[in-house]
Design a protein around this motif. Structure first.
Motif, mmCIF file in Angstrom:
data_model
loop_
_atom_site.group_PDB
_atom_site.id
_atom_site.type_symbol
_atom_site.label_atom_id
_atom_site.label_comp_id
_atom_site.label_asym_id
_atom_site.label_seq_id
_atom_site.Cartn_x
_atom_site.Cartn_y
_atom_site.Cartn_z
ATOM 1 N N VAL A 31 18.043 13.051 -10.360
ATOM 2 C CA VAL A 31 16.965 12.116 -9.484
ATOM 3 C C VAL A 31 17.236 10.726 -10.177
ATOM 4 C CG1 VAL A 31 14.925 11.394 -8.810
ATOM 5 C CG2 VAL A 31 15.303 13.772 -8.848
ATOM 6 N N ILE A 32 17.728 9.587 -9.395
ATOM 7 C CA ILE A 32 18.252 8.373 -9.851
ATOM 8 C C ILE A 32 17.502 7.478 -9.058
ATOM 9 C CG2 ILE A 32 20.310 7.018 -10.005
ATOM 10 C CD1 ILE A 32 21.944 9.585 -9.439
ATOM 11 N N ARG A 33 16.976 6.621 -10.096
ATOM 12 C CA ARG A 33 16.060 5.360 -9.878
ATOM 13 C C ARG A 33 17.262 4.227 -9.853
ATOM 14 N NH1 ARG A 33 10.272 3.443 -11.287
ATOM 15 N NH2 ARG A 33 11.175 1.554 -10.178
ATOM 16 N N TYR A 34 17.086 3.433 -8.759
ATOM 17 C CA TYR A 34 18.077 2.131 -8.858
ATOM 18 C C TYR A 34 17.888 0.841 -8.496
ATOM 19 C CZ TYR A 34 17.273 2.507 -3.597
ATOM 20 O OH TYR A 34 16.799 2.640 -2.542
ATOM 21 N N GLN A 35 16.331 0.572 -8.496
ATOM 22 C CA GLN A 35 15.944 -0.709 -8.564
ATOM 23 C C GLN A 35 14.303 -0.874 -8.940
ATOM 24 O OE1 GLN A 35 13.488 0.760 -5.592
ATOM 25 N NE2 GLN A 35 13.081 -1.461 -5.982
ATOM 26 N N GLY A 36 13.748 -1.879 -9.187
ATOM 27 C CA GLY A 36 12.445 -2.154 -9.626
ATOM 28 C C GLY A 36 12.240 -1.679 -11.002
ATOM 29 N N GLY A 37 11.013 -1.591 -11.166
ATOM 30 C CA GLY A 37 10.691 -1.196 -12.814
ATOM 31 C C GLY A 37 9.442 -0.442 -12.854
ATOM 32 N N SER A 38 8.626 -0.696 -13.846
ATOM 33 C CA SER A 38 7.087 -0.115 -13.887
ATOM 34 C C SER A 38 6.111 -0.901 -13.163
ATOM 35 C CB SER A 38 6.870 -0.228 -15.165
ATOM 36 O OG SER A 38 6.758 -1.586 -15.832
ATOM 37 N N ASN A 39 6.632 -1.597 -12.154
ATOM 38 C CA ASN A 39 5.834 -1.936 -10.892
ATOM 39 C C ASN A 39 5.581 -0.751 -9.985
ATOM 40 O OD1 ASN A 39 8.419 -2.343 -10.321
ATOM 41 N ND2 ASN A 39 8.365 -3.801 -8.774
ATOM 42 N N ALA A 40 6.399 0.078 -10.038
ATOM 43 C CA ALA A 40 6.106 1.563 -8.993
ATOM 44 C C ALA A 40 4.903 2.326 -9.704
ATOM 45 C CB ALA A 40 7.618 2.447 -9.134
ATOM 46 N N GLY A 41 4.543 3.047 -8.854
ATOM 47 C CA GLY A 41 3.413 3.881 -9.207
ATOM 48 C C GLY A 41 3.787 5.058 -8.334
ATOM 49 N N HIS A 42 4.454 6.418 -9.150
ATOM 50 C CA HIS A 42 4.808 7.385 -8.222
ATOM 51 C C HIS A 42 3.880 8.761 -8.577
ATOM 52 C CE1 HIS A 42 8.858 5.668 -7.013
ATOM 53 N NE2 HIS A 42 7.896 5.111 -6.481
ATOM 54 N N THR A 43 3.133 9.038 -7.805
ATOM 55 C CA THR A 43 2.002 9.898 -8.107
ATOM 56 C C THR A 43 2.405 11.434 -7.730
ATOM 57 O OG1 THR A 43 0.389 8.250 -7.727
ATOM 58 C CG2 THR A 43 -0.418 10.572 -7.855
ATOM 59 N N VAL A 44 2.083 12.378 -8.795
ATOM 60 C CA VAL A 44 2.661 13.588 -8.368
ATOM 61 C C VAL A 44 1.277 14.618 -8.918
ATOM 62 C CG1 VAL A 44 4.319 15.375 -9.199
ATOM 63 C CG2 VAL A 44 4.989 13.307 -8.782
ATOM 64 N N ILE A 45 1.233 15.596 -8.274
ATOM 65 C CA ILE A 45 0.106 16.566 -8.802
ATOM 66 C C ILE A 45 0.895 17.731 -9.629
ATOM 67 C CG2 ILE A 45 -1.661 18.268 -8.537
ATOM 68 C CD1 ILE A 45 -2.447 15.300 -7.567
ATOM 69 N N TYR A 46 0.843 17.798 -10.989
ATOM 70 C CA TYR A 46 1.555 18.564 -11.765
ATOM 71 C C TYR A 46 0.673 19.161 -12.327
ATOM 72 C CZ TYR A 46 4.592 20.152 -15.512
ATOM 73 O OH TYR A 46 5.422 20.852 -16.225
ATOM 74 N N ARG A 47 0.776 20.668 -12.210
ATOM 75 C CA ARG A 47 -0.200 21.906 -12.918
ATOM 76 C C ARG A 47 -1.505 21.324 -12.624
ATOM 77 N NH1 ARG A 47 3.415 23.592 -17.942
ATOM 78 N NH2 ARG A 47 5.092 24.786 -16.487
#
Ligand code: IMP
Length: 433
Positions: A31-47
């Motif tokens: 999985v490759i991120r190609y732009q931006g930085g820590s302005n993103a907030g990708h939410t996942v429900i993990y366990r």
């Protein structure tokens, strides 16, 4: 078989890409991120735990996935440090699975200071993560890259030059003393670099040489793209598919066999300032915000909410050449008696169906709506498209008709298993009967 998958936002970000990338990474190697930085907030429900990743690619939560940060990103080492700690807390072994481009630029503490100072003077409502200033330094040829961290003397020289400039700006233009120092920054940066030194490599070549399957994970959304979005109310990178080539250091030809998935909410949201033709300012907007839990995952700010805008989606489909759409959060509309769909704009008495560049034109555009009866049935968590109420199908049908591309999947809740395929795409390792 879709060996290369591009997943990107078709609106103003926060479309629910994190969950989709997490779900589909099950079947992908990288999985490759190609732009931006820590302005993103990708939410996942993990366990059963809500995990928000700002910098690391979302797929990293799967033990088989290699996560890649490319040269198109701007890397805040403090956030990297925090996220590696988070993985450790979650019991996730990331050794040998995270790679960072030696050409990626760094977000320094003084970029965050500048972000705040610029915002003070008629800002646009940024995430204050230093993203704009870091890209300003990059394109102004004053940036510091991951590869500069190997040479301490060179790094000190670069920092001193940057500090002199930022100090002058901060103190002489904004009248504020700069509280961060060269030595503190140098010490902090080098300490974290020790931790991630082995991750730094030429990732452009690495991606080029591998025959592994890969997801390119877009952050923000097409309407926040610095060129194709609502400039200047945008982020400072090409957050549409336009960022793929320069972000990875690979020719556009490399992506010619990729499958492009656009993710869109069943309604529209945006955070920060800027045009939003279908915004609902009264109680209907509040209702969408409450039902959808629309508060920023990076800043906690309430998101502006409105009806779905198919002029926006058509723009995103064209700019990105989207092959299929994924619609998220359909269930938020479950209790609405009437649902509006913007199919065009009216500008000075004329109907237009493209997204204008000019903010003055946009200000005068009024959405042309069609009004549908709501389905008034629960769609949360449905796995089978046969369970979709007919009026919800009709809603999806209108999105397909106006955008000209199929809706291939619905996300029906925040959990990994809450989704329904409408039309199968050829995911590696999945057999279709
Ligand atoms: P920046 O990216 O922090 O410079 O912020 C520029 C604009 O993009 C602001 O309106 C932010 O609210 C918006 N933005 C940046 N990142 C995201 C995101 O991940 N989701 C939604 N909006 C974002």
């Amino acid at each position: 078989m879709e060996r290369k998958l591009v997943i990107l936002g078709a609106q103003w970000g926060d479309e629910g890409k994190g969950k989709i990338v997490d779900l589909l990474s099950e079947n992908y190697d990288m999985v490759i991120r190609y732009q931006g930085g820590s302005n993103a907030g990708h939410t996942v429900i993990y366990r059963d735990r809500k995990v928000i990743l700002h910098l690391l690619p979302t797929g990293i939560l799967h033990p088989h996935v290699t996560g890649v940060i490319t040269q198109g990103m701007v890397v805040d080492l403090e956030v990297l440090d925090q996220e590696l700690n988070l993985l450790k807390d979650l019991g996730i072994d990331y050794e040998g699975r995270v790679f960072i481009s030696d050409r990626a630029h760094l977000v320094m503490p003084y970029h965050k200071v500048l972000d705040r100072l610029f915002e003070r003077r008629g800002g646009i409502g940024t995430t204050l993560r230093g993203i704009g200033p870091a890209y300003m330094f990059k394109f102004g040829r004053k940036g510091i890259r991951m590869s500069d961290l190997e040479d301490k003397n060179r790094l000190r020289d670069l920092l001193e030059e940057n500090f002199a400039f930022v100090r002058d700006l901060s103190e002489k233009v904004f009248g504020e003393r700069l509280e961060v120092s060269v030595e503190d920054t140098l010490e902090k940066v080098l300490r974290i670099y020790e931790r991630c030194r082995d991750m730094v490599t030429d990732v452009s070549r690495m991606i080029w040489e591998t025959d592994r399957s890969m997801i390119f994970e877009g952050a923000q959304g097409t309407m926040l793209d610095v060129d194709m979005g609502t400039y200047p109310f945008v982020t400072s990178s090409n957050s549409s598919a336009l960022g793929l080539a320069n972000g990875t250091g690979l020719s556009p030809k490399f992506f010619s066999d990729a499958y492009f998935l656009g993710v869109a909410k069943a309604y529209t949201t945006r955070v920060g300032g800027g045009p939003f033709p279908t915004e609902l300012k009264g109680s209907e907007g509040d209702r969408l915000r409450d039902l959808g839990g629309e508060y920023g995952s990076t800043t906690g700010r309430p998101r502006r909410c409105g009806w779905i805008d198919l002029v926006v989606l058509r723009h995103a489909v064209r700019v990105n050449q989207i092959d299929g759409l994924i619609i998220t959060k359909l269930d938020v509309l479950d209790s609405f008696e009437e649902i509006k769909v913007c199919v065009a704009y009216e500008y000075e008495g004329e109907r237009i169906d493209y997204f204008p560049a000019s903010l003055s034109v946009l200000e005068r555009c009024k959405p042309v709506y069609i009004t549908l009866k709501g389905w008034l049935k629960n769609t949360k968590g449905i796995r089978d498209v046969a369970d979709l109420p007919p009026r919800a199908r009709e809603y999806i049908g209108i999105i397909e008709e106006v955008t000209g591309v199929p809706v291939v999947m619905l996300s029906t809740g925040p959990r990994r298993e809450e989704y329904a395929w409408l039309k199968g795409i050829q995911i590696p390792g999945v057999s279709y009967s």
